[in-house]
Write a protein that holds these residues in place. Structure first.
Motif, mmCIF file in Angstrom:
data_model
loop_
_atom_site.group_PDB
_atom_site.id
_atom_site.type_symbol
_atom_site.label_atom_id
_atom_site.label_comp_id
_atom_site.label_asym_id
_atom_site.label_seq_id
_atom_site.Cartn_x
_atom_site.Cartn_y
_atom_site.Cartn_z
ATOM 1 N N PRO A 1 -5.367 6.053 -3.435
ATOM 2 C CA PRO A 1 -4.924 4.855 -3.030
ATOM 3 C C PRO A 1 -5.178 4.627 -1.160
ATOM 4 N N VAL A 2 -4.891 5.526 -0.780
ATOM 5 C CA VAL A 2 -5.110 5.586 0.471
ATOM 6 C C VAL A 2 -6.660 5.603 1.009
ATOM 7 N N ALA A 3 -7.461 6.207 0.788
ATOM 8 C CA ALA A 3 -9.039 6.468 0.770
ATOM 9 C C ALA A 3 -9.510 5.180 0.332
ATOM 10 N N SER A 4 -9.050 4.668 -0.970
ATOM 11 C CA SER A 4 -9.663 3.353 -1.621
ATOM 12 C C SER A 4 -9.463 2.179 -0.689
ATOM 13 N N PHE A 5 -8.344 2.046 0.053
ATOM 14 C CA PHE A 5 -8.077 0.886 1.018
ATOM 15 C C PHE A 5 -8.851 1.095 2.071
ATOM 16 N N MET B 1 3.212 1.007 -10.260
ATOM 17 C CA MET B 1 1.783 0.696 -9.574
ATOM 18 C C MET B 1 0.978 0.042 -10.371
ATOM 19 N N CYS B 2 0.225 -0.963 -9.320
ATOM 20 C CA CYS B 2 -0.874 -1.719 -10.023
ATOM 21 C C CYS B 2 -1.850 -1.981 -8.911
ATOM 22 N N GLY B 3 -3.079 -2.194 -8.920
ATOM 23 C CA GLY B 3 -4.114 -2.623 -8.034
ATOM 24 C C GLY B 3 -5.331 -2.537 -8.615
ATOM 25 N N VAL B 4 -6.426 -2.960 -7.690
ATOM 26 C CA VAL B 4 -7.901 -2.781 -8.190
ATOM 27 C C VAL B 4 -8.374 -1.793 -7.605
ATOM 28 N N LEU B 5 -8.959 -0.888 -8.272
ATOM 29 C CA LEU B 5 -9.722 0.246 -7.994
ATOM 30 C C LEU B 5 -11.438 0.030 -7.973
ATOM 31 N N LYS B 6 -12.068 0.942 -7.422
ATOM 32 C CA LYS B 6 -13.431 1.057 -7.190
ATOM 33 C C LYS B 6 -13.928 2.438 -7.845
ATOM 34 N N ARG B 7 -14.124 2.699 -9.072
ATOM 35 C CA ARG B 7 -14.507 3.810 -9.478
ATOM 36 C C ARG B 7 -16.161 4.021 -9.447
ATOM 37 N N ASP B 8 -16.558 5.395 -9.032
ATOM 38 C CA ASP B 8 -18.117 5.883 -8.896
ATOM 39 C C ASP B 8 -18.731 5.595 -10.421
ATOM 40 N N THR B 9 -17.786 5.471 -11.380
ATOM 41 C CA THR B 9 -18.390 5.474 -12.774
ATOM 42 C C THR B 9 -18.558 4.108 -13.253
ATOM 43 N N GLU C 1 0.813 -1.349 -0.001
ATOM 44 C CA GLU C 1 -0.069 -0.012 0.001
ATOM 45 C C GLU C 1 0.944 1.361 0.022
ATOM 46 N N PHE C 2 0.318 2.133 -0.524
ATOM 47 C CA PHE C 2 1.020 3.610 -0.802
ATOM 48 C C PHE C 2 0.987 4.285 0.835
ATOM 49 N N THR C 3 2.062 4.992 1.081
ATOM 50 C CA THR C 3 1.803 6.123 2.109
ATOM 51 C C THR C 3 2.305 7.348 1.636
ATOM 52 N N ALA C 4 2.242 8.399 2.398
ATOM 53 C CA ALA C 4 2.720 9.818 2.261
ATOM 54 C C ALA C 4 4.120 9.982 1.922
ATOM 55 N N GLU C 5 4.892 8.694 2.360
ATOM 56 C CA GLU C 5 6.565 8.881 1.912
ATOM 57 C C GLU C 5 6.373 8.464 0.365
ATOM 58 N N ASP C 6 5.451 8.039 -0.143
ATOM 59 C CA ASP C 6 5.724 7.709 -1.603
ATOM 60 C C ASP C 6 5.514 8.800 -2.557
ATOM 61 N N ALA C 7 5.184 10.120 -2.025
ATOM 62 C CA ALA C 7 5.175 11.132 -2.593
ATOM 63 C C ALA C 7 6.025 11.647 -4.155
ATOM 64 N N GLU C 8 7.187 11.515 -3.941
ATOM 65 C CA GLU C 8 8.247 11.717 -4.944
ATOM 66 C C GLU C 8 8.026 10.935 -5.961
ATOM 67 N N ASP D 1 0.822 18.087 -3.936
ATOM 68 C CA ASP D 1 -0.127 17.522 -4.782
ATOM 69 C C ASP D 1 0.054 16.009 -4.565
ATOM 70 N N ALA D 2 1.162 15.631 -4.590
ATOM 71 C CA ALA D 2 1.298 14.070 -4.676
ATOM 72 C C ALA D 2 0.798 13.382 -3.337
ATOM 73 N N ARG D 3 1.117 14.049 -2.396
ATOM 74 C CA ARG D 3 0.406 13.613 -1.009
ATOM 75 C C ARG D 3 -0.977 13.420 -0.893
ATOM 76 N N ARG D 4 -1.393 14.445 -1.364
ATOM 77 C CA ARG D 4 -2.918 14.642 -1.534
ATOM 78 C C ARG D 4 -3.577 13.533 -2.497
ATOM 79 N N TYR D 5 -2.651 13.269 -3.688
ATOM 80 C CA TYR D 5 -3.274 12.265 -4.560
ATOM 81 C C TYR D 5 -3.511 10.870 -3.659
ATOM 82 N N ILE D 6 -2.172 10.813 -2.907
ATOM 83 C CA ILE D 6 -2.016 9.352 -2.305
ATOM 84 C C ILE D 6 -3.169 9.291 -1.338
#
Ligand code: COA
Length: 167
Positions: free
Chosen positions: A54-58, A79-87, A13-20, A45-50
């Motif tokens: 991904p963090v909100a998704s988990f 990166m790779c994973g299964v997402l859940k989109r509202d769309t 899983e991603f953490t804020a440390e993965d921003a770069e 921006d990258a910390r916000r994206y994470i």
């Protein structure tokens, strides 16, 4: 924290440390062309994206995009994973790797581990995938994973290809 290990790779899983790492990956020309511009320009921006991606998704679904690292030297390859989109009605698989690590089977190895985890541990049924109409490497990869083309569907301003994998 979800961690998946394959022969050559570790996914976690991603953490804020993965921003770069995220800042570099989501601004790769191929990411911008085939996935889209996420508007990530700075480390903040990258910390916000994470956090919002991904963090909100988990937290919400128990799955999401994961960071992929090569075991041999600890290099971050993608990166790779299964997402859940509202769309979309069902979860969908996503992947993106740095070009210098393409064509070595890393995307396939990661995606297989993600699919196995989704099915065997999370008990997911139908899994979807969406690609632009011209994303040949992605479609070849989906074919190897057992996805079949379903239809072309509109998403935003684009016409995307929808692929389906049944258990
Ligand atoms: C889509 C994407 C992840 C595919 O990555 P990739 O590097 O082509 O995929 P793989 O790692 O599985 O490599 C595939 C190739 O490696 C070759 N290969 C080399 N060594 C291999 C090994 N040990 N095992 C498996 N395949 C191997 C395969 O033969 C295959 O060749 P082919 O494409 O001619 O069939 C990559 O193009 C990417 O990151 N694109 C930008 C983002 C993107 O478009 N994401 C998808 C949005 S829908």
């Amino acid at each position: 924290m979800t961690v998946l290990a394959t022969e050559r790779l570790v996914l976690r899983e991603f953490t804020a440390e993965d921003a770069e790492f995220v800042l570099r990956l989501v601004n790769e020309p191929a990411f911008l062309r085939y996935i889209g511009d996420r508007g990530v320009r700075t480390l903040d921006d990258a910390r916000r994206y994470i956090a919002e991606g991904p963090v909100a998704s988990f937290a919400r679904h128990g799955h999401g995009l994961m960071r992929v690292v090569r075991k041999a030297d600890g290099v971050e390859v993608g990166m790779c994973g299964v997402l859940k989109r509202d769309t979309l009605p069902d979860p969908d698989i996503g992947f993106s790797f740095f070009p210098e690590y393409w064509s070595q089977g890393y995307a396939l190895e990661s995606a297989r581990a993600v699919m196995r985890h989704a099915r065997e541990t999370l008990g997911q049924g139908r899994i979807l995938a969406i690609t632009t109409q011209d994303n040949e490497p992605s479609m070849r990869l989906l074919g190897k994973l057992g996805f079949r083309f379903d239809r072309v569907m509109p998403m935003g301003a684009e016409q995307l290809r929808l692929f389906v994998s049944e258990p």
